[in-house]
Scaffold this motif. Sequence first.
Motif, PDB file in Angstrom:
ATOM      1  N   MET A 288       0.825  -1.200   0.000  1.00 27.14           N
ATOM      2  CA  MET A 288       0.000   0.000   0.000  1.00 27.14           C
ATOM      3  C   MET A 288       0.865   1.258   0.000  1.00 27.14           C
ATOM      4  SD  MET A 288      -2.956  -1.153  -0.313  1.00 27.14           S
ATOM      5  CE  MET A 288      -3.792   0.422  -0.198  1.00 27.14           C
ATOM      6  N   LYS A 289       1.971   1.207   0.695  1.00 31.41           N
ATOM      7  CA  LYS A 289       2.872   2.360   0.745  1.00 31.41           C
ATOM      8  C   LYS A 289       3.517   2.612  -0.617  1.00 31.41           C
ATOM      9  CE  LYS A 289       7.134   3.914   3.017  1.00 31.41           C
ATOM     10  NZ  LYS A 289       8.188   3.558   4.011  1.00 31.41           N
ATOM     11  N   ARG A 290       3.940   1.532  -1.277  1.00 30.81           N
ATOM     12  CA  ARG A 290       4.649   1.678  -2.552  1.00 30.81           C
ATOM     13  C   ARG A 290       3.703   1.821  -3.742  1.00 30.81           C
ATOM     14  NH1 ARG A 290       9.933  -2.233  -2.938  1.00 30.81           N
ATOM     15  NH2 ARG A 290      10.738  -1.980  -0.814  1.00 30.81           N
ATOM     16  N   HIS A 291       2.638   1.046  -3.742  1.00 32.17           N
ATOM     17  CA  HIS A 291       1.817   0.947  -4.952  1.00 32.17           C
ATOM     18  C   HIS A 291       0.317   1.142  -4.732  1.00 32.17           C
ATOM     19  CE1 HIS A 291       5.317  -0.428  -7.182  1.00 32.17           C
ATOM     20  NE2 HIS A 291       5.529  -1.362  -6.269  1.00 32.17           N
ATOM     21  N   GLY A 292      -0.082   1.461  -3.530  1.00 35.17           N
ATOM     22  CA  GLY A 292      -1.505   1.628  -3.257  1.00 35.17           C
ATOM     23  C   GLY A 292      -2.139   2.725  -4.111  1.00 35.17           C
ATOM     24  N   THR A 293      -1.470   3.860  -4.199  1.00 38.33           N
ATOM     25  CA  THR A 293      -1.983   4.967  -5.012  1.00 38.33           C
ATOM     26  C   THR A 293      -1.988   4.590  -6.491  1.00 38.33           C
ATOM     27  OG1 THR A 293      -1.156   6.584  -3.416  1.00 38.33           O
ATOM     28  CG2 THR A 293      -1.679   7.394  -5.626  1.00 38.33           C
ATOM     29  N   HIS A 294      -0.949   3.855  -6.912  1.00 39.68           N
ATOM     30  CA  HIS A 294      -0.878   3.416  -8.306  1.00 39.68           C
ATOM     31  C   HIS A 294      -2.061   2.515  -8.657  1.00 39.68           C
ATOM     32  CE1 HIS A 294       3.799   3.866  -8.020  1.00 39.68           C
ATOM     33  NE2 HIS A 294       3.169   5.030  -8.088  1.00 39.68           N
ATOM     34  N   LEU A 295      -2.356   1.553  -7.764  1.00 43.44           N
ATOM     35  CA  LEU A 295      -3.450   0.628  -8.026  1.00 43.44           C
ATOM     36  C   LEU A 295      -4.795   1.367  -8.037  1.00 43.44           C
ATOM     37  CD1 LEU A 295      -4.227  -2.305  -8.557  1.00 43.44           C
ATOM     38  CD2 LEU A 295      -4.397  -2.655  -6.084  1.00 43.44           C
ATOM     39  N   LEU A 296      -4.941   2.321  -7.134  1.00 44.79           N
ATOM     40  CA  LEU A 296      -6.152   3.136  -7.130  1.00 44.79           C
ATOM     41  C   LEU A 296      -6.286   3.895  -8.452  1.00 44.79           C
ATOM     42  CD1 LEU A 296      -8.602   4.391  -5.678  1.00 44.79           C
ATOM     43  CD2 LEU A 296      -7.044   6.143  -4.760  1.00 44.79           C
ATOM     44  N   GLY A 297      -5.172   4.447  -8.931  1.00 49.44           N
ATOM     45  CA  GLY A 297      -5.196   5.194 -10.184  1.00 49.44           C
ATOM     46  C   GLY A 297      -5.524   4.327 -11.384  1.00 49.44           C
ATOM     47  N   THR A 298      -4.903   3.149 -11.476  1.00 51.22           N
ATOM     48  CA  THR A 298      -5.167   2.274 -12.628  1.00 51.22           C
ATOM     49  C   THR A 298      -6.586   1.723 -12.597  1.00 51.22           C
ATOM     50  OG1 THR A 298      -4.224   0.353 -11.468  1.00 51.22           O
ATOM     51  CG2 THR A 298      -2.739   1.609 -12.898  1.00 51.22           C
ATOM     52  N   CYS A 299      -7.112   1.452 -11.404  1.00 50.90           N
ATOM     53  CA  CYS A 299      -8.476   0.912 -11.292  1.00 50.90           C
ATOM     54  C   CYS A 299      -9.524   1.974 -11.624  1.00 50.90           C
ATOM     55  CB  CYS A 299      -8.721   0.370  -9.885  1.00 50.90           C
ATOM     56  SG  CYS A 299      -7.887  -1.197  -9.523  1.00 50.90           S
ATOM     57  N   THR A 300      -9.371   3.169 -11.052  1.00 49.06           N
ATOM     58  CA  THR A 300     -10.388   4.200 -11.264  1.00 49.06           C
ATOM     59  C   THR A 300     -10.408   4.690 -12.702  1.00 49.06           C
ATOM     60  OG1 THR A 300      -8.794   5.849 -10.439  1.00 49.06           O
ATOM     61  CG2 THR A 300     -10.446   5.014  -8.877  1.00 49.06           C
ATOM     62  N   THR A 301      -9.243   4.896 -13.299  1.00 50.51           N
ATOM     63  CA  THR A 301      -9.231   5.400 -14.678  1.00 50.51           C
ATOM     64  C   THR A 301      -9.784   4.366 -15.650  1.00 50.51           C
ATOM     65  OG1 THR A 301      -6.888   4.735 -14.853  1.00 50.51           O
ATOM     66  CG2 THR A 301      -7.347   7.039 -14.340  1.00 50.51           C
ATOM     67  N   TRP A 302      -9.460   3.087 -15.432  1.00 47.22           N
ATOM     68  CA  TRP A 302      -9.988   2.032 -16.311  1.00 47.22           C
ATOM     69  C   TRP A 302     -11.494   1.882 -16.108  1.00 47.22           C
ATOM     70  CZ3 TRP A 302      -6.456  -2.770 -17.387  1.00 47.22           C
ATOM     71  CH2 TRP A 302      -6.832  -3.366 -18.602  1.00 47.22           C
ATOM     72  N   PHE A 303     -11.940   1.978 -14.854  1.00 50.13           N
ATOM     73  CA  PHE A 303     -13.368   1.897 -14.542  1.00 50.13           C
ATOM     74  C   PHE A 303     -14.146   3.007 -15.252  1.00 50.13           C
ATOM     75  CE2 PHE A 303     -16.777   3.552 -11.759  1.00 50.13           C
ATOM     76  CZ  PHE A 303     -17.623   2.453 -11.727  1.00 50.13           C
ATOM     77  N   LEU A 304     -13.673   4.232 -15.146  1.00 50.63           N
ATOM     78  CA  LEU A 304     -14.365   5.373 -15.741  1.00 50.63           C
ATOM     79  C   LEU A 304     -14.311   5.331 -17.257  1.00 50.63           C
ATOM     80  CD1 LEU A 304     -13.014   7.984 -13.192  1.00 50.63           C
ATOM     81  CD2 LEU A 304     -15.413   7.302 -13.423  1.00 50.63           C
ATOM     82  N   LEU A 305     -13.154   4.939 -17.805  1.00 50.75           N
ATOM     83  CA  LEU A 305     -13.020   4.836 -19.256  1.00 50.75           C
ATOM     84  C   LEU A 305     -14.017   3.832 -19.826  1.00 50.75           C
ATOM     85  CD1 LEU A 305     -11.478   2.729 -21.486  1.00 50.75           C
ATOM     86  CD2 LEU A 305     -11.836   5.138 -22.031  1.00 50.75           C
ATOM     87  N   ASP A 306     -14.128   2.673 -19.182  1.00 47.74           N
ATOM     88  CA  ASP A 306     -14.990   1.622 -19.732  1.00 47.74           C
ATOM     89  C   ASP A 306     -16.473   1.958 -19.622  1.00 47.74           C
ATOM     90  OD1 ASP A 306     -12.909   0.147 -20.617  1.00 47.74           O
ATOM     91  OD2 ASP A 306     -13.328  -1.644 -19.438  1.00 47.74           O
ATOM     92  N   ILE A 307     -16.861   2.783 -18.660  1.00 50.07           N
ATOM     93  CA  ILE A 307     -18.252   3.233 -18.640  1.00 50.07           C
ATOM     94  C   ILE A 307     -18.568   3.952 -19.939  1.00 50.07           C
ATOM     95  CG2 ILE A 307     -19.890   4.832 -17.579  1.00 50.07           C
ATOM     96  CD1 ILE A 307     -18.638   4.255 -14.891  1.00 50.07           C
ATOM     97  N   ALA A 308     -17.674   4.860 -20.337  1.00 46.33           N
ATOM     98  CA  ALA A 308     -17.904   5.634 -21.565  1.00 46.33           C
ATOM     99  C   ALA A 308     -17.700   4.785 -22.815  1.00 46.33           C
ATOM    100  CB  ALA A 308     -16.969   6.842 -21.587  1.00 46.33           C
ATOM    101  N   PHE A 309     -16.602   4.023 -22.854  1.00 53.70           N
ATOM    102  CA  PHE A 309     -16.249   3.282 -24.067  1.00 53.70           C
ATOM    103  C   PHE A 309     -17.282   2.218 -24.393  1.00 53.70           C
ATOM    104  CE2 PHE A 309     -13.977  -0.150 -26.315  1.00 53.70           C
ATOM    105  CZ  PHE A 309     -13.510   0.566 -27.405  1.00 53.70           C
TER     106      PHE A 309
END
Length: 529
Positions: A288-309
């Motif tokens: 979580m310290k090293r990659h927690g923010t990264h995982l949040l970023g990859t999940c949220t952007t992919w989630f939002l993109l796929d709603i539109a796409f």
Amino acid sequence: MAEGSQAILSALDDARTQKYHFKAIVIAGMGFFTDAYDIFCITAVSRLIGRLYYYDPVTGKPGTFPNDIKNAVSGVALFGTLAGQLFFGWLGDKLGRKKVYGITLVTMVGCAIASGISFGSTAKSVIGTLCFFRFWLGFGIGGDYPLSAVIMSEYANQKTRGAFIAAVFAMQGTGILVAGIVAMMVSKAFLLAYPADAFSANHVLSTQPEGDFVWRIVLMFGAVPAALTYYWRLKMPETARFTALVQGDPKKAAADMAKVLETDLTVAESSAKVDPNSSYGLFSSEFMKRHGTHLLGTCTTWFLLDIAFYSLQLTQNDVYPASGLLDKASSMNAIEETFQLSKAMFLIALAATVPGYWFTVFLIDKIGRFMIQLGGFLMMSICMAILGFRYHDLRGEKCKGSATKDFCHGHTTLFAILYGLTFFFANFGPNSTTFIVPAEIFPARLRSTCHGISAAAGKAGAIIAAFVFQKYTQEDKKIKEVIIALSVVNMVGFLFTFLVPETNGRSLEELSGEDNDFGDIKVPETEMV
């Protein structure tokens, strides 16, 4: 990281681009071609299935899917895909990329064929078996996402890694394109074999036997490209990064890498053990310290993109009439409508969808992932805002019944252009980068799992598109509100992009912070660039 470990991974990062890299792109890319074909070919034939199985038996008029049934047929594969992404992503880190890769392909081949032979004596039973097989088809497709991305990222050299992964993903565009071509060819063949005057636009019983063959052939064709690549998937060696960093076997990693780099590598006999202190788990505080923010970023952007796409992709057969690309269903028989719909699908893919993917391939290692994703979300939002707020004007509704037909036509042409640009910037934007970045920023032992989680978040967005947004596109008065809402979704994706780091020009180990200790490896300098 120990000197020996650095040598083997540096050899991969610095290797010149050679024949095997392109072979890996084709092998992994054909899987993605199949994924896209199998998911999106249903768009071309869903109206046909609805007209065949839900017609009015009293009047003989063509039927349409009830909303819940239509959403299930279009979206059930997405549930399977989400499950497959999570399961096979995890399994790819446990058993290895190669071992799991063949399983996903066999699943896709079998279920694509089974979808085409969906059986039953009633409409409910046929649609039920179709949904069952498409769920498991999606399950196999889901496994292809993390495995294809991770295999390509771990094979690629540092200089062109983004382009290689993007090239694999670009086969999704080709799959969508071919789905339109196949549906066009099959429906046209039946129209030629059975002239249009033999059919009645309204009396669906006259097209029942022929139409039944059309959609089944289109769905079963998805098994062909997957079957053709099965042998080559089995021949692919395990990635050297998985062997060295996860299994702790640098000697075997060097041997596998030698096949990839077409050179001889030798490994010293010193021990090769993974430092247990560096092997933090997915749910650990260290991760979580090293990659927690990264995982949040990859999940949220992919989630939002796929709603539109997926809202746009799965509802094309509802949006095309609004854009002037498709005539009203009442003016065509069931097979002719399939031909016209698949033709429109093909044209949009050819003019906008496919070029967007390849712009990413050629530019991603020059301008970076971050700027492409940021710009893509922004342009999608702008295009969809114009489409939404000026929806009725662009459809030419204000001049219906007047003599200004050319003026009306110009508006619907602009509608089609903006609609196409939205697809272009989705693919020259977040639809490509959300696939690429999760394959680069996480540790090797968690890379496939984290990519699978990110992809599954995307499919959760796609499910919302299929079961929420798609329902409203079937009501003409609601399409405007849906497009405006999707514009807002894209702007939120724009903001969440700032959680995702730029990965261009950095090695996978630098990005993930891995520091494992292996034996020494000697790399011939003459083979390095």
